[in-house]
Design a protein around this motif. Structure first.
Motif, PDB file in Angstrom:
ATOM      1  N   GLN A  80      -9.125  16.542   6.666  1.00 30.45           N
ATOM      2  CA  GLN A  80      -7.929  16.456   5.821  1.00 30.45           C
ATOM      3  C   GLN A  80      -8.177  17.009   4.428  1.00 30.45           C
ATOM      4  O   GLN A  80      -7.825  16.392   3.433  1.00 30.45           O
ATOM      5  N   GLY A  81      -8.794  18.173   4.357  1.00 31.98           N
ATOM      6  CA  GLY A  81      -9.092  18.704   3.036  1.00 31.98           C
ATOM      7  C   GLY A  81      -9.188  20.212   3.030  1.00 31.98           C
ATOM      8  O   GLY A  81     -10.221  20.755   2.619  1.00 31.98           O
ATOM      9  N   TYR A  82      -8.151  20.906   3.464  1.00 31.62           N
ATOM     10  CA  TYR A  82      -8.234  22.372   3.505  1.00 31.62           C
ATOM     11  C   TYR A  82      -8.176  22.982   2.113  1.00 31.62           C
ATOM     12  O   TYR A  82      -8.959  23.855   1.774  1.00 31.62           O
ATOM     13  N   TYR A  83      -7.261  22.494   1.276  1.00 29.71           N
ATOM     14  CA  TYR A  83      -7.091  23.099  -0.054  1.00 29.71           C
ATOM     15  C   TYR A  83      -7.823  22.316  -1.149  1.00 29.71           C
ATOM     16  O   TYR A  83      -8.178  22.902  -2.174  1.00 29.71           O
ATOM     17  N   HIS A  84      -7.973  21.041  -0.948  1.00 34.72           N
ATOM     18  CA  HIS A  84      -8.586  20.215  -1.974  1.00 34.72           C
ATOM     19  C   HIS A  84      -9.613  19.289  -1.346  1.00 34.72           C
ATOM     20  O   HIS A  84      -9.547  18.989  -0.158  1.00 34.72           O
ATOM     21  N   CYS A  85     -10.570  18.849  -2.148  1.00 35.35           N
ATOM     22  CA  CYS A  85     -11.559  17.913  -1.654  1.00 35.35           C
ATOM     23  C   CYS A  85     -11.627  16.708  -2.578  1.00 35.35           C
ATOM     24  O   CYS A  85     -11.073  16.733  -3.682  1.00 35.35           O
ATOM     25  N   SER A  86     -12.284  15.686  -2.127  1.00 34.33           N
ATOM     26  CA  SER A  86     -12.378  14.443  -2.870  1.00 34.33           C
ATOM     27  C   SER A  86     -13.819  13.969  -2.909  1.00 34.33           C
ATOM     28  O   SER A  86     -14.573  14.159  -1.948  1.00 34.33           O
ATOM     29  N   THR A  87     -14.204  13.345  -4.014  1.00 36.84           N
ATOM     30  CA  THR A  87     -15.519  12.706  -4.092  1.00 36.84           C
ATOM     31  C   THR A  87     -15.430  11.207  -3.827  1.00 36.84           C
ATOM     32  O   THR A  87     -16.352  10.458  -4.128  1.00 36.84           O
ATOM     33  N   SER A  88     -14.325  10.797  -3.237  1.00 45.78           N
ATOM     34  CA  SER A  88     -14.203   9.407  -2.798  1.00 45.78           C
ATOM     35  C   SER A  88     -14.639   9.289  -1.352  1.00 45.78           C
ATOM     36  O   SER A  88     -14.133  10.007  -0.480  1.00 45.78           O
ATOM     37  N   GLY A  89     -15.542   8.398  -1.089  1.00 49.97           N
ATOM     38  CA  GLY A  89     -16.050   8.231   0.269  1.00 49.97           C
ATOM     39  C   GLY A  89     -14.980   7.834   1.268  1.00 49.97           C
ATOM     40  O   GLY A  89     -15.090   8.152   2.453  1.00 49.97           O
TER      41      GLY A  89
END
Length: 126
Positions: A101-110
């Motif tokens: 669930q992260g094609y355009y953006h990523c998260s540093t939340s586990g």
């Protein structure tokens, strides 16, 4: 279901460098956002970096900006974390994780990640 294996952890002196690898099987990483996390003894897990599936978005924790670099080699189905100017406080088990669930953006939340590796130990000590 993708499986992740981290490698590259080691004992290094302060100021040294390491390159950690996160290699996938059972799926191709180019459709996953990938994050790197670390957990030191007695501390909470910390997200240190991530890269979106498109590789157009990366993010870093303030504590590692300028020293850590995340990159992908889709041909090798691997995401790397280059760590420079290592400090004793970088000592931790480092984990990679992946989400579809992260094609355009990523998260540093586990919480954003479904798949996790087993971790690789980084120890910084003289």
């Amino acid at each position: 279901q993708v499986q992740l294996v981290e490698s590259g952890g080691n004992l290094v002196q302060p100021g040294g460098s390491l390159r950690l690898s996160c290699t996938a099987s059972g799926g191709t990483l180019d459709v996953y956002a990938v994050g790197w996390f670390r957990q030191a003894p007695g501390k909470e897990r910390e997200g240190v970096s991530c890269t979106s599936a498109s590789d157009r978005n990366t993010d870093y924790a303030d504590s590692v900006k300028g020293r850590f670099t995340i990159s992908r080699d889709n041909a090798k189905n691997t995401v790397y974390l280059q760590i420079n100017s290592l400090k004793p406080e970088d000592t931790a088990v480092y984990y990679c994780a992946a989400t579809s669930q992260g094609y355009y953006h990523c998260s540093t939340s586990g919480a954003a990640y479904e798949y996790w590796g087993q971790g690789t130990q980084v120890t910084v000590s003289s």
